[in-house]
Design a protein around this motif. Structure first.
Motif, PDB file in Angstrom:
ATOM      1  N   HIS B  57      10.112  90.949  98.826  1.00 21.20           N
ATOM      2  CA  HIS B  57       8.708  90.559  98.978  1.00 21.20           C
ATOM      3  C   HIS B  57       8.648  89.040  99.138  1.00 21.20           C
ATOM      4  O   HIS B  57       9.099  88.303  98.251  1.00 21.20           O
ATOM      5  CB  HIS B  57       7.889  90.975  97.763  1.00 21.20           C
ATOM      6  CG  HIS B  57       7.678  92.461  97.674  1.00 21.20           C
ATOM      7  ND1 HIS B  57       8.661  93.330  97.296  1.00 21.20           N
ATOM      8  CD2 HIS B  57       6.573  93.228  97.924  1.00 21.20           C
ATOM      9  CE1 HIS B  57       8.190  94.565  97.316  1.00 21.20           C
ATOM     10  NE2 HIS B  57       6.933  94.540  97.688  1.00 21.20           N
ATOM     11  N   ALA B  58       8.072  88.594 100.237  1.00 24.83           N
ATOM     12  CA  ALA B  58       8.092  87.156 100.520  1.00 24.83           C
ATOM     13  C   ALA B  58       7.201  86.369  99.563  1.00 24.83           C
ATOM     14  O   ALA B  58       7.492  85.216  99.242  1.00 24.83           O
ATOM     15  CB  ALA B  58       7.649  86.917 101.959  1.00 24.83           C
ATOM     16  N   GLY B  59       6.134  86.979  99.085  1.00 24.06           N
ATOM     17  CA  GLY B  59       5.180  86.256  98.239  1.00 24.06           C
ATOM     18  C   GLY B  59       4.045  85.696  99.076  1.00 24.06           C
ATOM     19  O   GLY B  59       4.253  85.229 100.195  1.00 24.06           O
ATOM     20  N   HIS B  60       2.822  85.751  98.517  1.00 23.07           N
ATOM     21  CA  HIS B  60       1.648  85.404  99.343  1.00 23.07           C
ATOM     22  C   HIS B  60       1.646  83.935  99.769  1.00 23.07           C
ATOM     23  O   HIS B  60       1.097  83.600 100.817  1.00 23.07           O
ATOM     24  CB  HIS B  60       0.357  85.768  98.600  1.00 23.07           C
ATOM     25  CG  HIS B  60       0.151  85.008  97.324  1.00 23.07           C
ATOM     26  ND1 HIS B  60      -0.730  83.974  97.229  1.00 23.07           N
ATOM     27  CD2 HIS B  60       0.726  85.129  96.108  1.00 23.07           C
ATOM     28  CE1 HIS B  60      -0.705  83.499  95.996  1.00 23.07           C
ATOM     29  NE2 HIS B  60       0.169  84.183  95.288  1.00 23.07           N
ATOM     30  N   GLU B  61       2.289  83.051  98.997  1.00 23.40           N
ATOM     31  CA  GLU B  61       2.330  81.634  99.400  1.00 23.40           C
ATOM     32  C   GLU B  61       3.047  81.496 100.744  1.00 23.40           C
ATOM     33  O   GLU B  61       2.639  80.700 101.585  1.00 23.40           O
ATOM     34  CB  GLU B  61       3.057  80.784  98.348  1.00 23.40           C
ATOM     35  CG  GLU B  61       2.339  80.685  97.015  1.00 23.40           C
ATOM     36  CD  GLU B  61       2.824  81.722  96.027  1.00 23.40           C
ATOM     37  OE1 GLU B  61       3.487  82.700  96.467  1.00 23.40           O
ATOM     38  OE2 GLU B  61       2.534  81.578  94.825  1.00 23.40           O
ATOM     39  N   ASN B  83      -3.099  90.150  96.913  1.00 20.51           N
ATOM     40  CA  ASN B  83      -2.032  89.508  97.678  1.00 20.51           C
ATOM     41  C   ASN B  83      -1.701  90.306  98.932  1.00 20.51           C
ATOM     42  O   ASN B  83      -1.891  91.527  98.973  1.00 20.51           O
ATOM     43  CB  ASN B  83      -0.785  89.347  96.818  1.00 20.51           C
ATOM     44  CG  ASN B  83      -1.020  88.360  95.690  1.00 20.51           C
ATOM     45  OD1 ASN B  83      -1.854  87.467  95.801  1.00 20.51           O
ATOM     46  ND2 ASN B  83      -0.295  88.527  94.593  1.00 20.51           N
ATOM     47  N   GLU B  85       1.031  91.354 100.343  1.00 20.29           N
ATOM     48  CA  GLU B  85       1.999  92.448 100.325  1.00 20.29           C
ATOM     49  C   GLU B  85       1.540  93.640  99.482  1.00 20.29           C
ATOM     50  O   GLU B  85       2.205  94.677  99.457  1.00 20.29           O
ATOM     51  CB  GLU B  85       3.348  91.923  99.849  1.00 20.29           C
ATOM     52  CG  GLU B  85       4.028  91.121 100.948  1.00 20.29           C
ATOM     53  CD  GLU B  85       5.072  90.181 100.419  1.00 20.29           C
ATOM     54  OE1 GLU B  85       4.812  89.508  99.397  1.00 20.29           O
ATOM     55  OE2 GLU B  85       6.154  90.104 101.019  1.00 20.29           O
TER      56      GLU B  85
END
Lengths: 248, 156
Positions: B57-61, B83, B85
């Motif tokens: 998961h890349a992360g929302h940032e 978020n 994802e």
């Protein structure tokens, strides 16, 4: 004279081994991550959980969890004023959400309440699971995460039995114990866990108890917070807000 | 050397014992990993090994560095704190190589119901509908926009 030579050889051999231990050095996790600056925990607000299963799916994808096993899962509780045992179900770990209970299977009555409880490894400070490991394959890290060294694990299942929360399983192919790592590969790089990332309502929050600016401190001051099975004195670090007494 | 005449056999035993101890120490050093005991009774290197697992998961940032337009839409609506994802699934591969790895658009008739399908166990504050009555199988984005789902002029 013969004796002293033997002694000398013995001593130099032992000294050489000791010196190699000194020279071994320490491996680095991440250049900017200081392991002693953190003490990881998680905060779960039961009133915010909608049982969507996002966390379970995200965890399975992030950690390659085998099908039918769970590192986090959601339980649906139905409790009748603590008069009888609560009704708990978790179809496929809650991965695909929850269908309404089949007619006639649930509790009925005025006092019945229903809610979802997400569960995961509690990353106990005094974890029973690490104490029983005969080979030092599971341990609590200096930053408060209970991990498993898969290269060292024998698959003896002691820890699976020792965990009072049922958080461990044996990987069907690797034959080693596995469990939630609190996404150690993410939190050491400044990311949150996969389950917290995917939680749409913010029911789950990763928390660093050693960070004075972490919102968990403010939350704990203003809310009633409980851990699961406090009577077992495991030092659980997954804190539940608005937790009902029927949850075990 | 005369002094040791009677106890020579003992010295031999001591010698054998010392060889045994040396052998044990050598084997122990050979088999026990170097980092064992670095932090405690476990292999210290395993921390770095677990920390090196791939991120899925890349992360929302990460998403928001490129998808600023979506971020603006989301910020104004009810889904501001959801978020990326949570709905779009793990996208680290897309974030690593945005050109060739394209994420699939989720089917809103299935996706939205995961959260917004009415259930007696859901908290009362959460907006939920019985989808069979509310939309009759139509995709939710026929009327709603996913990133800011409130319909203009709607009471809710």
């Amino acid at each position: 004279m013969n004796m002293s030579r033997r002694f000398f050889i013995t001593l130099t051999g032992a000294a050489g081994i000791a010196w190699e231990h000194v020279l071994a050095g320490t491996p680095e996790i991440s250049p900017n991550y200081k392991i002693t600056d953190h003490w990881w925990a998680m905060l779960i607000d039961v009133d915010k959980c909608i049982g969507c299963g996002n966390c379970v799916r995200a965890c399975a994808a992030e950690n390659n969890v085998p099908e039918g096993f769970f590192r986090t899962w959601i339980e649906r509780y139905q409790d009748d004023e603590h008069i009888q045992d609560p009704l708990v179900d978790s179809p496929n770990g809650g991965m695909n959400g929850f269908l309404p209970r089949a007619a006639g299977t649930g509790l009925t009555g005025n006092g019945v309440k229903e809610f979802f409880v997400p569960k995961l490894c509690n990353h106990c400070a005094d974890s029973p699971c690490t104490q029983v490991c005969p080979v030092g394959a599971t341990f609590t890290t200096p930053d408060g995460v209970v991990l498993i060294d898969e290269k060292y694990c024998l698959g003896c299942r002691y820890c699976v039995q020792a965990c009072p929360y049922g958080c461990r399983y044996i990987h069907p192919e690797k034959n080693v114990a596995q469990k939630c790592t609190l996404c150690y590969h993410r939190i050491t790089k400044g990311l949150t866990t996969a389950c917290c990332e995917a939680c749409p309502t913010g029911s789950r929050q990763l928390a660093d108890l050693k960070n004075p600016n972490d919102p968990i401190h403010e939350f704990m001051k203003k809310h009633s917070v409980q851990v699961l099975k406090p009577q077992m004195a495991t030092g659980a670090k997954v804190y539940y807000a608005n937790l009902d007494g029927s949850v075990r | 050397m005369n002094r040791f005449k009677d106890s020579e056999h003992l010295l031999r035993v001591v010698g054998v014992f010392l060889v045994g101890v040396t052998l044990f120490l050598c084997l122990r050093a050979w088999f026990v990993p170097k980092s064992f005991g670095e932090f405690g009774h476990y292999r210290g290197d395993s921390l770095a090994e677990i920390a090196a697992l791939p991120i899925i998961h890349a992360g929302h940032e990460t998403c928001e560095t490129c998808h600023t337009d979506v971020l603006e839409v989301k910020k104004a609506g009810k889904h501001a704190n959801v978020n990326c994802e949570a709905c779009h699934g793990p996208q680290a591969k897309h974030a690593d190589d945005p050109g060739s790895v394209k994420p699939l658009l989720p089917d809103t008739s299935v996706l939205c119901a995961r959260c917004h399908e009415a259930s007696s166990a859901k908290p009362k504050w959460f907006p939920a509908v019985i989808t069979a009555e509310h939309s009759m199988g139509m995709p939710c984005n026929t009327c709603h926009t996913s990133h800011s789902p409130k319909i203009q002029g709607d009471k809710k």
